[in-house]
Design a protein around this motif. Sequence first.
Motif, PDB file in Angstrom:
ATOM      1  N   THR A 188     -11.485  59.266   8.908  1.00 44.34           N
ATOM      2  CA  THR A 188     -10.656  59.098  10.107  1.00 44.34           C
ATOM      3  C   THR A 188      -9.938  57.741  10.067  1.00 44.34           C
ATOM      4  OG1 THR A 188     -12.623  58.245  11.209  1.00 44.34           O
ATOM      5  CG2 THR A 188     -12.061  60.559  11.634  1.00 44.34           C
ATOM      6  N   PRO A 189      -9.051  57.566   9.086  1.00 38.88           N
ATOM      7  CA  PRO A 189      -8.382  56.255   8.973  1.00 38.88           C
ATOM      8  C   PRO A 189      -7.523  55.914  10.194  1.00 38.88           C
ATOM      9  CG  PRO A 189      -7.367  57.867   7.495  1.00 38.88           C
ATOM     10  CD  PRO A 189      -8.580  58.518   8.062  1.00 38.88           C
ATOM     11  N   GLU A 190      -7.116  56.933  10.918  1.00 42.73           N
ATOM     12  CA  GLU A 190      -6.255  56.671  12.090  1.00 42.73           C
ATOM     13  C   GLU A 190      -7.007  55.932  13.203  1.00 42.73           C
ATOM     14  OE1 GLU A 190      -7.323  59.635  11.144  1.00 42.73           O
ATOM     15  OE2 GLU A 190      -8.384  60.460  12.869  1.00 42.73           O
ATOM     16  N   LYS A 191      -8.355  55.968  13.140  1.00 42.18           N
ATOM     17  CA  LYS A 191      -9.135  55.290  14.177  1.00 42.18           C
ATOM     18  C   LYS A 191      -9.202  53.773  13.959  1.00 42.18           C
ATOM     19  CE  LYS A 191     -12.246  58.983  15.629  1.00 42.18           C
ATOM     20  NZ  LYS A 191     -13.658  59.403  15.696  1.00 42.18           N
ATOM     21  N   PHE A 192      -8.896  53.336  12.731  1.00 44.90           N
ATOM     22  CA  PHE A 192      -8.941  51.893  12.443  1.00 44.90           C
ATOM     23  C   PHE A 192      -7.872  51.173  13.267  1.00 44.90           C
ATOM     24  CE2 PHE A 192     -11.601  53.229   9.069  1.00 44.90           C
ATOM     25  CZ  PHE A 192     -12.310  52.117   8.642  1.00 44.90           C
ATOM     26  N   GLY A 193      -8.281  50.076  13.850  1.00 42.66           N
ATOM     27  CA  GLY A 193      -7.348  49.301  14.678  1.00 42.66           C
ATOM     28  C   GLY A 193      -7.456  49.641  16.155  1.00 42.66           C
ATOM     29  N   THR A 194      -8.320  50.611  16.475  1.00 40.73           N
ATOM     30  CA  THR A 194      -8.448  51.012  17.884  1.00 40.73           C
ATOM     31  C   THR A 194      -9.815  50.647  18.466  1.00 40.73           C
ATOM     32  OG1 THR A 194      -9.294  53.188  17.248  1.00 40.73           O
ATOM     33  CG2 THR A 194      -6.900  52.990  17.527  1.00 40.73           C
ATOM     34  N   GLY A 195     -10.583  49.876  17.716  1.00 44.81           N
ATOM     35  CA  GLY A 195     -11.934  49.530  18.170  1.00 44.81           C
ATOM     36  C   GLY A 195     -12.968  50.395  17.481  1.00 44.81           C
ATOM     37  N   PHE A 196     -12.743  50.659  16.200  1.00 44.78           N
ATOM     38  CA  PHE A 196     -13.598  51.545  15.405  1.00 44.78           C
ATOM     39  C   PHE A 196     -14.726  50.736  14.765  1.00 44.78           C
ATOM     40  CE2 PHE A 196     -13.824  54.502  11.531  1.00 44.78           C
ATOM     41  CZ  PHE A 196     -14.580  55.430  12.205  1.00 44.78           C
ATOM     42  N   GLU A 197     -15.938  51.334  14.755  1.00 47.61           N
ATOM     43  CA  GLU A 197     -17.116  50.607  14.260  1.00 47.61           C
ATOM     44  C   GLU A 197     -16.970  50.166  12.798  1.00 47.61           C
ATOM     45  OE1 GLU A 197     -19.372  53.891  15.214  1.00 47.61           O
ATOM     46  OE2 GLU A 197     -19.781  53.323  17.278  1.00 47.61           O
ATOM     47  N   ASP A 198     -16.487  51.093  11.948  1.00 55.13           N
ATOM     48  CA  ASP A 198     -16.347  50.763  10.520  1.00 55.13           C
ATOM     49  C   ASP A 198     -15.414  49.573  10.288  1.00 55.13           C
ATOM     50  OD1 ASP A 198     -17.952  52.507   8.914  1.00 55.13           O
ATOM     51  OD2 ASP A 198     -16.754  54.161   9.689  1.00 55.13           O
ATOM     52  N   GLY A 199     -14.466  49.402  11.189  1.00 53.36           N
ATOM     53  CA  GLY A 199     -13.499  48.306  11.066  1.00 53.36           C
ATOM     54  C   GLY A 199     -14.113  46.943  11.335  1.00 53.36           C
ATOM     55  N   ILE A 200     -15.270  46.919  11.955  1.00 52.01           N
ATOM     56  CA  ILE A 200     -15.977  45.636  12.160  1.00 52.01           C
ATOM     57  C   ILE A 200     -17.004  45.433  11.049  1.00 52.01           C
ATOM     58  CG2 ILE A 200     -17.441  44.312  13.748  1.00 52.01           C
ATOM     59  CD1 ILE A 200     -16.254  45.972  16.038  1.00 52.01           C
ATOM     60  N   ILE A 201     -17.673  46.538  10.680  1.00 53.62           N
ATOM     61  CA  ILE A 201     -18.736  46.446   9.661  1.00 53.62           C
ATOM     62  C   ILE A 201     -18.175  45.945   8.326  1.00 53.62           C
ATOM     63  CG2 ILE A 201     -20.394  47.815   8.297  1.00 53.62           C
ATOM     64  CD1 ILE A 201     -20.642  49.650  10.826  1.00 53.62           C
ATOM     65  N   ALA A 202     -17.061  46.533   7.889  1.00 53.16           N
ATOM     66  CA  ALA A 202     -16.528  46.210   6.554  1.00 53.16           C
ATOM     67  C   ALA A 202     -16.198  44.722   6.386  1.00 53.16           C
ATOM     68  CB  ALA A 202     -15.315  47.085   6.253  1.00 53.16           C
ATOM     69  N   PRO A 203     -15.348  44.134   7.235  1.00 54.20           N
ATOM     70  CA  PRO A 203     -14.997  42.715   6.987  1.00 54.20           C
ATOM     71  C   PRO A 203     -16.169  41.759   7.168  1.00 54.20           C
ATOM     72  CG  PRO A 203     -14.012  43.494   9.050  1.00 54.20           C
ATOM     73  CD  PRO A 203     -14.590  44.690   8.374  1.00 54.20           C
ATOM     74  N   GLU A 204     -17.051  42.060   8.131  1.00 57.59           N
ATOM     75  CA  GLU A 204     -18.148  41.119   8.365  1.00 57.59           C
ATOM     76  C   GLU A 204     -19.203  41.174   7.255  1.00 57.59           C
ATOM     77  OE1 GLU A 204     -18.640  38.552  10.363  1.00 57.59           O
ATOM     78  OE2 GLU A 204     -16.561  38.894  10.880  1.00 57.59           O
ATOM     79  N   ALA A 205     -19.469  42.383   6.730  1.00 58.74           N
ATOM     80  CA  ALA A 205     -20.401  42.472   5.594  1.00 58.74           C
ATOM     81  C   ALA A 205     -19.795  41.764   4.385  1.00 58.74           C
ATOM     82  CB  ALA A 205     -20.689  43.935   5.270  1.00 58.74           C
ATOM     83  N   ALA A 206     -18.493  41.949   4.187  1.00 63.61           N
ATOM     84  CA  ALA A 206     -17.839  41.372   2.999  1.00 63.61           C
ATOM     85  C   ALA A 206     -17.789  39.858   3.059  1.00 63.61           C
ATOM     86  CB  ALA A 206     -16.427  41.943   2.865  1.00 63.61           C
TER      87      ALA A 206
END
Lengths: 165, 554
Positions: B291-309
């Motif tokens: 569901t790439p369209e959810k990125f940028g709307t407050g999506f959980e994966d969008g926080i997990i990825a940059p912070e883990a990296a």
Amino acid sequence: MRTLNRDTIIAILLLLFCGLLAWSSLHIRLPGYGTLKPSTWPQIIVAVLTLFSAIYFVQSLSYPDSDGATADDRKPGLSGFLEYFRNPIICFAIYFVFLATLPWTGALIGGILLVFALLTVLGGWTPRDLVRHAIYATVSMGFMWTLFTFGLRVILPEGEIFSIR
Amino acid sequence: MEHIFAALAEIATVHTLLLMSLGAIAGLLAGAIPGFTIAMAVVLALPFTFSMTASQGIATMIGVFVGGLSGGLMSGILIGIPGTPSSVATTFDGFPMARQGRPGLALGLGVWSSFFGGTISAICLIAIAPQLARIGLEFQPWDYFSLVFFALTITASLAGKSLIKGLIAGALGLLIATVGEEDINGVSRFDFGSDYLQEGFAFLPVLIGLFAFSQLMGDIRNPAEAKRSLAQTGDIDIRIEHMKAAKIVLSKWGNLVRSSMIGIFTGILPAAGSSISNILAYDQAKKASDTPEKFGTGFEDGIIAPEAANNATAGGSLITMMALGIPGDIVTAVMLGALLIHDVVPSPSFITEAPVLAYSIFIAFFFANFLVLFFQSIALRLFVLVTKVKMYVLAGIILAYCGIGVFALHNIVNDMWTLLIFGVIGYMMRNLGFPLAPMILGVVLGPIAERWLARAVAISTDMSNFITHPWSVFFLTLSLFSMGFGIYQRDRGKKVWPFYYTPLMVLALAPAMFMMEGFIRPVIGIVMVAGGLYALYRAHQKAVYFKTATGEST
């Protein structure tokens, strides 16, 4: 005739600086022992810096506007420069005075005066500001002085006037 | 194993853990404040470490480092301004989630992703660094010099917009390190008859002057902005939703592991830090998502990825620093400087020569992730308080602290003058568009390079040794490509030649592998040739397609 741009002037100054260092490197004492002369490494660096400065000079003439430096909104001339960089210039000057007077004032008194002067110049000098800045300066420097003197056992510069470190 | 236990005994003391906790809180706060970088926080923490033992000092700074990486998420999520460049991508989904009324969950996801990312990279650090360091035992002075030379060429990659200005800054850094009495023969250089110059410039005042002093001057340059509070956050009363967030993060383990690996790999690469890894991981998470369209709307994966990296990057950059003795970014350059202050000379044999200290660093990094997790809630409250302070107040007090801090190094006032001089130089350079990171790298690596060159020449004046020793050939080849990396970055996606850059680098490095003894390394060389040729073929295909698509003729 086209006027020199900022990058060209800096490049010329760098090349002059390189010339001075190259001359100075010729006067580095040779101890007569050790295989790598003390002057070799500095001379390599000066040669590299000269090469880079020369490239920078040529670039500045070829592409005067492609230096990547950010354009700012300051007015032209010396008065524009002084107005734009007012705060940093004053802060550097206050710091200079702090260091120059450190042997007399010492780290604690000098530090309090430094913080007070910086805050007042940057934040304003209404009576209320002055009181607030005096409190900030005393508390912050008092804490730092205590921490370094008693916590880290650093002997901070002692002032001749008050004989307080 | 005995080294690990000895290191554990050094770190797992109340005193050291307390120091690390203070470091972690300071790092969390510094990371959270927009405009304050992690490097600046680590630099400012240095003076406090003088009176500590080497392991305590480094452990404290690691606390600051890891705290700084995690702190950036607080301001990114709550006020939409990333505290550090390493949290830029966190803002893309963290801030929208907070605005949707879920700030506690957003913070929780960030905190737990940071923790797991950091822990995964700590495990990799402990596993990989000692193995990599074994190679260092084979190094001779020619190899060492070539390795440091390679590290110096990283300045080209750190140059940013203007390559030539970055290179000049790097050379100026090398030059600064030559002023005063040299270590090898005790001969004074570039002193112009001045006692002050004869003493040379101490590393710390130069560093704080260039980095912290000049940055503070930049922060208060505009009188109106200097009088503003750091952020108009108002009163915030948020509870981090730990349990729920931890469950979500673990349920998204694929994203977590992939992002951590991206972070570690980016950290290992010289000159590629957490500011790059968080965006890379976000991009890859989006590409891999259903569901790439959810990125940028407050999506959980969008926080997990940059912070883990971004937290995993710290472990990666420590691998390079510990195993090879070269700094991958500005923060590890400061760490190297800190080791030098504690009379520890970083080199590839560091782990072998000082195993207890080395393992102390590994364990401190591991512990730091737990401490940061524990102190995040406290730091959040402090952050809300700090955001109410006006910028000029912070700047004024920190400027005074800088002076006292550098004095503590050698107890001489001259160091304070050095601070002022390099504050002015740093501020001028910033305003003239010269990057400061290459200069710092030059100051740190210059004396190390000269020392190894002197040792190499003392053994033999035959310069061909630099091209007959396999590791030296390896690093010199790598240096050639590293020098061109800035132009590669500039032209990538715009010209044809960058397609061939990586395959040619792999092929060029293969001869050095053939020169090495044993069976495995020549076999690796054969694999490199085969892989390089295949990559060259693929690159050619892409280049032809690119030329057709863009109509480029060269």
